[in-house]
Motif scaffolding. Structure first.
Motif, short mmCIF file in Angstrom:
data_model
loop_
_atom_site.label_atom_id
_atom_site.label_comp_id
_atom_site.label_asym_id
_atom_site.label_seq_id
_atom_site.Cartn_x
_atom_site.Cartn_y
_atom_site.Cartn_z
N LYS A 177 0.84 -1.20 0.00
CA LYS A 177 0.00 0.00 0.00
C LYS A 177 0.88 1.25 0.00
O LYS A 177 1.92 1.25 0.63
N PRO A 178 0.46 2.28 -0.74
CA PRO A 178 -0.87 2.50 -1.31
C PRO A 178 -1.14 1.88 -2.67
O PRO A 178 -2.14 2.21 -3.30
N ALA A 179 -0.29 0.99 -3.16
CA ALA A 179 -0.65 0.19 -4.34
C ALA A 179 -1.79 -0.75 -3.95
O ALA A 179 -1.90 -1.16 -2.79
N PRO A 180 -2.63 -1.14 -4.89
CA PRO A 180 -3.80 -1.97 -4.57
C PRO A 180 -3.54 -3.47 -4.58
O PRO A 180 -4.46 -4.26 -4.32
N ASP A 181 -2.31 -3.89 -4.85
CA ASP A 181 -2.03 -5.29 -5.15
C ASP A 181 -2.51 -6.24 -4.05
O ASP A 181 -3.15 -7.27 -4.33
N ILE A 182 -2.19 -5.93 -2.80
CA ILE A 182 -2.52 -6.86 -1.72
C ILE A 182 -4.02 -6.98 -1.53
O ILE A 182 -4.54 -8.06 -1.21
N LEU A 183 -4.75 -5.90 -1.75
CA LEU A 183 -6.20 -5.94 -1.64
C LEU A 183 -6.81 -6.76 -2.77
O LEU A 183 -7.77 -7.51 -2.56
N GLN A 184 -6.25 -6.63 -3.96
CA GLN A 184 -6.77 -7.40 -5.09
C GLN A 184 -6.57 -8.90 -4.88
O GLN A 184 -7.45 -9.71 -5.19
N VAL A 185 -5.42 -9.27 -4.32
CA VAL A 185 -5.17 -10.68 -4.02
C VAL A 185 -6.19 -11.19 -3.00
O VAL A 185 -6.75 -12.29 -3.14
N ALA A 186 -6.46 -10.39 -1.97
CA ALA A 186 -7.43 -10.80 -0.96
C ALA A 186 -8.81 -10.97 -1.56
O ALA A 186 -9.53 -11.94 -1.24
N LEU A 187 -9.21 -10.05 -2.41
CA LEU A 187 -10.52 -10.14 -3.07
C LEU A 187 -10.61 -11.39 -3.93
O LEU A 187 -11.60 -12.14 -3.87
N ASP A 188 -9.58 -11.64 -4.72
CA ASP A 188 -9.58 -12.82 -5.59
C ASP A 188 -9.64 -14.11 -4.79
O ASP A 188 -10.38 -15.04 -5.13
#
Length: 239
Positions: free
Chosen positions: A149-160
């Motif tokens: 963060k603040p890149a969205p990568d970790i959130l996208q992985v969690a969503l997927d």
């Protein structure tokens, strides 16, 4: 038993940050980073260190110390921070309402995932402290994305991993607001990370509350249809 989700929701998943959001660890991390920098002769005021908590360690060293410090001492400082934090981690406690909110969200029919960029052992300890291991659909750590963060990568992985299609994010820092917006997610911000109401709202949080207990009474159907303001994608100012 998990409830049934209404059909008119835009977002089917709630992603929660962990440090400073589910567990009261923000200031422990600030102390650990402050001590790590000082051990290498780098004097920083504590307030600046605190203001960087919420971004990942891959970015924090360069943000606070500059690129030359990152190039010369980045890995050593991250190791020193981990050693310092490990001496404090037994003092960390769940934030009030953490378990109750996760339980409520599951009962309302949301998928729930923890979008943490913390170290795996730190995140595992936090999940056990809150007691939500069997409730959440996915958990991420720093090992699950190359950019924090603040890149969205970790959130996208969690969503997927949770099997969701779109999310609401709950976090405690301006970095959470921005990373959420960059994946098209509205962010609900709580003040437990030490950021002010005005700056969280200016960054683009769609709702700001004092803590998690307040969110148990929030209008989750309205939040499930919210969208982030366009300006929330902008990088927060450096500390």
């Amino acid at each position: 038993m998990t409830g049934t989700a209404p059909q008119d929701r835009l977002h089917d998943t709630v992603l929660l940050d962990v440090d400073g959001t589910l567990v009261d660890s923000t200031y422990h991390h600030a102390i650990a980073w402050h001590r790590a920098f000082r051990s290498y002769g780098i004097e920083l005021p504590m307030w600046r260190v605190h203001r960087a908590i919420g971004m990942g360690g891959d970015r924090l060293v360069g943000t606070l110390g500059g690129d030359a410090v990152e190039d010369r001492l980045g890995d050593q400082l991250r190791q020193a921070w981990q050693c310092e934090y490990d001496q404090l981690r037994d003092e960390v406690e769940p934030l009030p309402g953490a378990y109750d909110l996760v339980r409520l969200l599951k009962d309302r029919g949301f998928l729930v995932a923890l979008g943490s960029s913390g170290k795996p052992d730190h995140t595992a300890q936090a999940v056990e402290l809150v007691g939500v291991r069997r409730l959440v659909d996915a958990v991420t750590t720093s090992e699950d994305a190359q950019t924090s963060k603040p890149a969205p990568d970790i959130l996208q992985v969690a969503l997927d991993r949770a099997g969701g299609t779109s999310a609401i994010v709950i976090g405690d820092s301006t970095y959470d607001v921005t990373s959420a917006a960059r994946m098209g997610a509205p962010c609900v911000a709580i003040r437990t990370g030490g950021f002010g109401v005005d700056e969280l709202e200016r960054t683009g949080a769609v709702l700001v509350t004092d803590g998690l207990r307040d969110l148990c009474d929030a209008d989750w159907e309205a939040l499930a249809r919210a969208t982030p303001p366009e300006h929330a994608r902008t990088e927060p100012p450096p500390p």
